[in-house]
Structures are given as structure tokens and as C-alpha cells.
Design a protein around this motif. Sequence first.
Motif, PDB file in Angstrom:
ATOM      1  N   ALA A 145      38.920  52.105  45.254  1.00  0.00           N
ATOM      2  CA  ALA A 145      38.667  50.925  44.423  1.00  0.00           C
ATOM      3  C   ALA A 145      39.182  51.143  43.012  1.00  0.00           C
ATOM      4  O   ALA A 145      39.811  50.267  42.420  1.00  0.00           O
ATOM      5  CB  ALA A 145      37.181  50.621  44.407  1.00  0.00           C
ATOM      6  N   GLY A 156      42.867  50.789  42.307  1.00  0.00           N
ATOM      7  CA  GLY A 156      43.337  49.434  42.074  1.00  0.00           C
ATOM      8  C   GLY A 156      43.417  49.094  40.599  1.00  0.00           C
ATOM      9  O   GLY A 156      44.196  48.233  40.193  1.00  0.00           O
ATOM     10  N   LEU A 157      42.634  49.785  39.807  1.00  0.00           N
ATOM     11  CA  LEU A 157      42.669  49.567  38.359  1.00  0.00           C
ATOM     12  C   LEU A 157      43.865  50.275  37.727  1.00  0.00           C
ATOM     13  O   LEU A 157      44.417  49.821  36.741  1.00  0.00           O
ATOM     14  CB  LEU A 157      41.377  50.098  37.713  1.00  0.00           C
ATOM     15  CG  LEU A 157      40.080  49.421  38.148  1.00  0.00           C
ATOM     16  CD1 LEU A 157      38.888  50.171  37.570  1.00  0.00           C
ATOM     17  CD2 LEU A 157      40.063  47.965  37.698  1.00  0.00           C
ATOM     18  N   ILE A 207      47.978  40.838  32.453  1.00  0.00           N
ATOM     19  CA  ILE A 207      46.572  41.112  32.166  1.00  0.00           C
ATOM     20  C   ILE A 207      46.457  41.649  30.747  1.00  0.00           C
ATOM     21  O   ILE A 207      47.037  42.667  30.401  1.00  0.00           O
ATOM     22  CB  ILE A 207      45.987  42.176  33.114  1.00  0.00           C
ATOM     23  CG1 ILE A 207      46.231  41.798  34.574  1.00  0.00           C
ATOM     24  CG2 ILE A 207      44.501  42.322  32.857  1.00  0.00           C
ATOM     25  CD1 ILE A 207      45.554  42.734  35.543  1.00  0.00           C
ATOM     26  N   LYS A 224      40.839  41.831  29.006  1.00  0.00           N
ATOM     27  CA  LYS A 224      40.550  41.453  30.391  1.00  0.00           C
ATOM     28  C   LYS A 224      40.457  42.686  31.270  1.00  0.00           C
ATOM     29  O   LYS A 224      39.676  42.734  32.202  1.00  0.00           O
ATOM     30  CB  LYS A 224      41.660  40.520  30.914  1.00  0.00           C
ATOM     31  CG  LYS A 224      41.483  40.108  32.380  1.00  0.00           C
ATOM     32  CD  LYS A 224      41.259  38.627  32.529  1.00  0.00           C
ATOM     33  CE  LYS A 224      40.915  38.267  33.975  1.00  0.00           C
ATOM     34  NZ  LYS A 224      40.985  36.810  34.222  1.00  0.00           N
ATOM     35  N   GLU A 283      37.024  44.089  30.784  1.00  0.00           N
ATOM     36  CA  GLU A 283      36.085  43.189  31.475  1.00  0.00           C
ATOM     37  C   GLU A 283      36.117  43.466  32.968  1.00  0.00           C
ATOM     38  O   GLU A 283      35.100  43.517  33.650  1.00  0.00           O
ATOM     39  CB  GLU A 283      36.499  41.730  31.261  1.00  0.00           C
ATOM     40  CG  GLU A 283      35.886  41.029  30.089  1.00  0.00           C
ATOM     41  CD  GLU A 283      36.017  39.524  30.222  1.00  0.00           C
ATOM     42  OE1 GLU A 283      35.083  38.818  29.835  1.00  0.00           O
ATOM     43  OE2 GLU A 283      37.061  39.054  30.737  1.00  0.00           O
ATOM     44  N   ASN A 284      37.328  43.636  33.467  1.00  0.00           N
ATOM     45  CA  ASN A 284      37.537  43.887  34.888  1.00  0.00           C
ATOM     46  C   ASN A 284      36.885  45.195  35.315  1.00  0.00           C
ATOM     47  O   ASN A 284      36.223  45.260  36.357  1.00  0.00           O
ATOM     48  CB  ASN A 284      39.042  43.928  35.184  1.00  0.00           C
ATOM     49  CG  ASN A 284      39.357  43.831  36.657  1.00  0.00           C
ATOM     50  OD1 ASN A 284      38.642  43.195  37.405  1.00  0.00           O
ATOM     51  ND2 ASN A 284      40.444  44.471  37.058  1.00  0.00           N
ATOM     52  N   LYS A 339      33.096  44.737  35.301  1.00  0.00           N
ATOM     53  CA  LYS A 339      32.626  43.935  36.429  1.00  0.00           C
ATOM     54  C   LYS A 339      32.755  44.732  37.742  1.00  0.00           C
ATOM     55  O   LYS A 339      31.872  44.655  38.605  1.00  0.00           O
ATOM     56  CB  LYS A 339      33.430  42.640  36.517  1.00  0.00           C
ATOM     57  CG  LYS A 339      33.174  41.757  37.749  1.00  0.00           C
ATOM     58  CD  LYS A 339      31.717  41.460  38.015  1.00  0.00           C
ATOM     59  CE  LYS A 339      31.089  40.544  36.995  1.00  0.00           C
ATOM     60  NZ  LYS A 339      29.689  40.206  37.360  1.00  0.00           N
ATOM     61  N   LEU A 340      33.858  45.454  37.902  1.00  0.00           N
ATOM     62  CA  LEU A 340      34.037  46.228  39.132  1.00  0.00           C
ATOM     63  C   LEU A 340      32.952  47.294  39.260  1.00  0.00           C
ATOM     64  O   LEU A 340      32.391  47.507  40.343  1.00  0.00           O
ATOM     65  CB  LEU A 340      35.421  46.878  39.182  1.00  0.00           C
ATOM     66  CG  LEU A 340      35.725  47.687  40.450  1.00  0.00           C
ATOM     67  CD1 LEU A 340      35.549  46.819  41.693  1.00  0.00           C
ATOM     68  CD2 LEU A 340      37.133  48.257  40.406  1.00  0.00           C
ATOM     69  N   ILE A 386      29.786  45.650  40.283  1.00  0.00           N
ATOM     70  CA  ILE A 386      29.787  45.371  41.714  1.00  0.00           C
ATOM     71  C   ILE A 386      29.577  46.652  42.524  1.00  0.00           C
ATOM     72  O   ILE A 386      28.808  46.668  43.485  1.00  0.00           O
ATOM     73  CB  ILE A 386      31.124  44.713  42.138  1.00  0.00           C
ATOM     74  CG1 ILE A 386      31.293  43.346  41.451  1.00  0.00           C
ATOM     75  CG2 ILE A 386      31.164  44.531  43.654  1.00  0.00           C
ATOM     76  CD1 ILE A 386      32.656  42.725  41.682  1.00  0.00           C
ATOM     77  N   LEU A 387      30.240  47.733  42.145  1.00  0.00           N
ATOM     78  CA  LEU A 387      30.095  49.000  42.860  1.00  0.00           C
ATOM     79  C   LEU A 387      28.635  49.481  42.793  1.00  0.00           C
ATOM     80  O   LEU A 387      28.128  50.037  43.763  1.00  0.00           O
ATOM     81  CB  LEU A 387      31.026  50.077  42.278  1.00  0.00           C
ATOM     82  CG  LEU A 387      32.529  49.861  42.470  1.00  0.00           C
ATOM     83  CD1 LEU A 387      33.321  50.991  41.832  1.00  0.00           C
ATOM     84  CD2 LEU A 387      32.874  49.756  43.955  1.00  0.00           C
ATOM     85  N   ALA A 426      37.930  41.290  40.079  1.00  0.00           N
ATOM     86  CA  ALA A 426      37.507  42.689  40.246  1.00  0.00           C
ATOM     87  C   ALA A 426      37.610  43.117  41.710  1.00  0.00           C
ATOM     88  O   ALA A 426      38.044  44.238  42.007  1.00  0.00           O
ATOM     89  CB  ALA A 426      36.081  42.867  39.739  1.00  0.00           C
ATOM     90  N   SER A 480      41.178  43.732  42.546  1.00  0.00           N
ATOM     91  CA  SER A 480      41.549  45.052  42.010  1.00  0.00           C
ATOM     92  C   SER A 480      41.175  46.155  42.986  1.00  0.00           C
ATOM     93  O   SER A 480      41.987  47.017  43.312  1.00  0.00           O
ATOM     94  CB  SER A 480      40.811  45.345  40.696  1.00  0.00           C
ATOM     95  OG  SER A 480      41.216  44.495  39.691  1.00  0.00           O
ATOM     96  N   ALA A 481      39.919  46.090  43.435  1.00  0.00           N
ATOM     97  CA  ALA A 481      39.410  47.118  44.339  1.00  0.00           C
ATOM     98  C   ALA A 481      40.214  47.142  45.641  1.00  0.00           C
ATOM     99  O   ALA A 481      40.579  48.202  46.147  1.00  0.00           O
ATOM    100  CB  ALA A 481      37.939  46.861  44.638  1.00  0.00           C
ATOM    101  N   LYS A 528      43.232  46.194  46.042  1.00  0.00           N
ATOM    102  CA  LYS A 528      44.585  46.678  45.761  1.00  0.00           C
ATOM    103  C   LYS A 528      44.663  48.179  45.970  1.00  0.00           C
ATOM    104  O   LYS A 528      45.686  48.701  46.377  1.00  0.00           O
ATOM    105  CB  LYS A 528      45.001  46.377  44.330  1.00  0.00           C
ATOM    106  CG  LYS A 528      45.475  44.987  44.082  1.00  0.00           C
ATOM    107  CD  LYS A 528      46.789  44.719  44.762  1.00  0.00           C
ATOM    108  CE  LYS A 528      47.081  43.224  44.699  1.00  0.00           C
ATOM    109  NZ  LYS A 528      47.011  42.620  46.035  1.00  0.00           N
ATOM    110  N   GLY A 529      43.576  48.862  45.686  1.00  0.00           N
ATOM    111  CA  GLY A 529      43.533  50.307  45.878  1.00  0.00           C
ATOM    112  C   GLY A 529      43.742  50.699  47.330  1.00  0.00           C
ATOM    113  O   GLY A 529      44.223  51.780  47.628  1.00  0.00           O
ATOM    114  N   ILE A 579      30.082  48.888  50.141  1.00  0.00           N
ATOM    115  CA  ILE A 579      29.725  49.116  48.739  1.00  0.00           C
ATOM    116  C   ILE A 579      29.856  47.818  47.936  1.00  0.00           C
ATOM    117  O   ILE A 579      28.986  47.495  47.126  1.00  0.00           O
ATOM    118  CB  ILE A 579      30.617  50.200  48.098  1.00  0.00           C
ATOM    119  CG1 ILE A 579      30.402  51.547  48.789  1.00  0.00           C
ATOM    120  CG2 ILE A 579      30.315  50.329  46.600  1.00  0.00           C
ATOM    121  CD1 ILE A 579      31.362  52.625  48.341  1.00  0.00           C
TER     122      ILE A 579
END
Lengths: 191, 191
Positions: free
Chosen positions: A156, A159-160, A168, A172, A175-176, A179-180, A183-184, B152, B155-156, B158-159, B183
Amino acid sequence: MNENKKTIITNISQKIFSRYGLIKTTVDEIAKAARMGKATLYHYFKSKEDIYREVVEKENRFLAQKINEAIDKEDTPKEKLKAYITTRMKYLNELANIHSALTEEYLDHYAFIERIREKNFQQEIKTIRTILIDGNNKNLFSIEDIELTSFAIISALKGLEYPWSTEISLPKIQENIDKLLDILFNGIVKR
Amino acid sequence: MNENKKTIITNISQKIFSRYGLIKTTVDEIAKAARMGKATLYHYFKSKEDIYREVVEKENRFLAQKINEAIDKEDTPKEKLKAYITTRMKYLNELANIHSALTEEYLDHYAFIERIREKNFQQEIKTIRTILIDGNNKNLFSIEDIELTSFAIISALKGLEYPWSTEISLPKIQENIDKLLDILFNGIVKR
DNA sequence: TTCTCGACCAAAATCGTTTTTCGTTCCATT
DNA sequence: AATGGAACGAAAAACGATTTTGGTCGAGAA
């Protein structure tokens, strides 16, 4: 063996490799910048590739050190994980050589690059695992398969790091990340 | 204008582009395979690039269709999200042209490739948003910022698409997808 | 009028040869 | 032991000639 000379060569070549990469940088260039003869470089290093390997490994150690320092400053596993990704991204942006080593396709066929990538990856796994175990121990996390979860979280986070979207802005991105991580930690399913 | 001829050219060139890519494929090759003169291709298409654009857009539409079909078959937002990523990865493996268009650096400077990448990304955003909204409406998800959360999650995911680790077996990939989705749904924080 | 295609054009790519560059080593000197 | 200018040989780059390729022209067929 003069460790000081080796360090001088490493430090100077680090800058040149950062700017021009492995291919465009010449041994002659490094020698001149270090105010030495070319043969002198070969007295301290096996090859041009060997100098580059030393530089990349140095940056990888530095990256690991900075990540560990940032994590050690935090108390909770949540803050540790946040510090981990933020610090890793910050320093990957600054350390051009390790960044290139991890991402550039033209380096794919070098065996030492493969080893460095594996090493960096094992460092990631170890760091994430340690944080997750800490979270479990503190009864904050509820993770059954630590290994698989570490792996999935690294996916995950990859992806960042991957430059998959072109427009981007920097705010942002932060922020991303936030937020990720949210969520995790908490998931999107209603609690 | 003979749409049938245009379709023939598109279908035939799709196979050749899949195998050889934009650069290695010649217009002459496509013409011969389509049993036409080169000038005929230019009667139906503006340029070689235009043929390639048509092929990639066709595969992108097909990908979107397959994803929507897979999602529509599921009832719960959870299953929809799972179907989304599984189907997307499956078809990106099969559709060489859209896959190349999204990932190959040598295509970076083509304006039409940029537009296709943006379109594909907007499709992703829209699909994920729709699933998340559905989850919220069914009182299964608890998402405040749909847009940011969509972003987000993409993004995840994409990984998972990024070839960052070399030694991952196929079963492990599926395990990884399952765990990452777990997760994303439930988080790692104790409930 | 639309569609077709072989011939043609100019630019790009390829090829073989020559020249230059560069990683590495040699060897005399300190 | 450490140093470095010179030399070596292989690889890369440059060069000019030739070939290939994207795209167009214009005549002819449908």
C-alpha cells in the motif's frame, strides 16, 4: 589503508553520481574532483561500480538511521508508522542515489543493485513488523498474520512512492498519506 | 466512410502493436497484414499514432466494460471492491496495449497517452467512489471524505500493480491482495 | 464522389567504418 | 604503501553512406 581517502572519494563521488547518475559520471571526473589520479581511486576501490555501490549503501544506511531516529521519537505505534512513511519519503527525495537504485530500470541488471533492493526491502519489512508487534503488544492493534500484514502495508505504501499520477500537489500528497494511514488503522467498514 | 475497414485495421493492428509496441511496428506491416495499401490506412486514420491511439482507447473501453460487468455481479460493496481490483489486474495482464500505455516511460511524451492515462485514472476514481458511496448508503462503510478516501485507496492499490518486488509468487500476490483489502476494510487497529 | 494503391518524397533509422572516450592497469617515483 | 601520468584495449560515439519508414501524390477503379 587510508580510510580518510576512501571517505573523501565516497563523499565527492556521491555528489557527482547524484547529479549525473552511474552512466554519465566518469572515473576521470571523480578523480579530478577528488584531486587524485585515476589509479588512486583503484587503490581504494575495486571498480567504478564498487564506488557507486559504496555510495548507495551509505545512503541506504543513512536512510535507515533517519527512519529509526524518527520512529524512536514517537510513543504510539500509530505515530511510529506515520513517522516511518513521512521520513522515508522525505529522505528518498533527498538521497538521489538510493532513490535511483530502488527505482531506475537501467540499473536492473546489476547484481549489487538487486542486493541493495532486497536489503532495503528487508529493512522495510523488519521496521513495519516491529511497529505492528509493538501495536499488538500494547493491545492497540489486532493482527493475526504479522508477516502478511507487513507485506500488505508495504504494498500500500509503495503506491505512495510510485509516480503514477502527474498532477498531485504537495499538500494533496500529505493529505493522501494521512488518509491512507487513517484507513490502514481504522478501515472503511463501519465500526 | 467504411466503418468495417476501420475496424479491420484496428483489430489487426491491435495484435501487432501488442507484440512489438508502437515503435517497432511499421505502417507497412499493418497494411500488409490487413491486405491493403499503405495509403488506404491514411484514408481511415490520420497517422500511425492515430491508429495506436484508437487501439489503446479500444482496450481501455474493454477494460472498463469488464470491470463494470464484474462489479455488477456482486452484491456487497466489499465484494465489488474485491472484484474491481482482481478484474483490473487480470485484464491489465491481458491487454498489452493499455498496459503499456499506462506504464511505459517511452510513451510519456505523447499528448494522447497523457489523456488516456488521465481518462483511465478518472474511470478508477469514479468506480471506487461509486462503490464507497454504495457502502455508505448501505450503512456498511463510514466514510466522511469520499473523494480523498477514493484517492487513498487507489494509491494503495497502485502498490499492487507496481512491479516493486521481484520474487513474489502468484499465490502470494493473491494472498497479498486479500490481506490488503481486509486491512482497507477493517483496519489494523483493534475494534 | 469515394476508395484504392503503387510510386514517390523527405526524414529517420540503420549500418559499417573510423575515431574518441573511458574503465582499468602498468610501472616509475615518492 | 601510496601516488599518478601514461598506456592499453574495449566500448561508445561520431560519421557518412545506404536503407527504411511515415506520410503524400495522383491516376484509376468502383
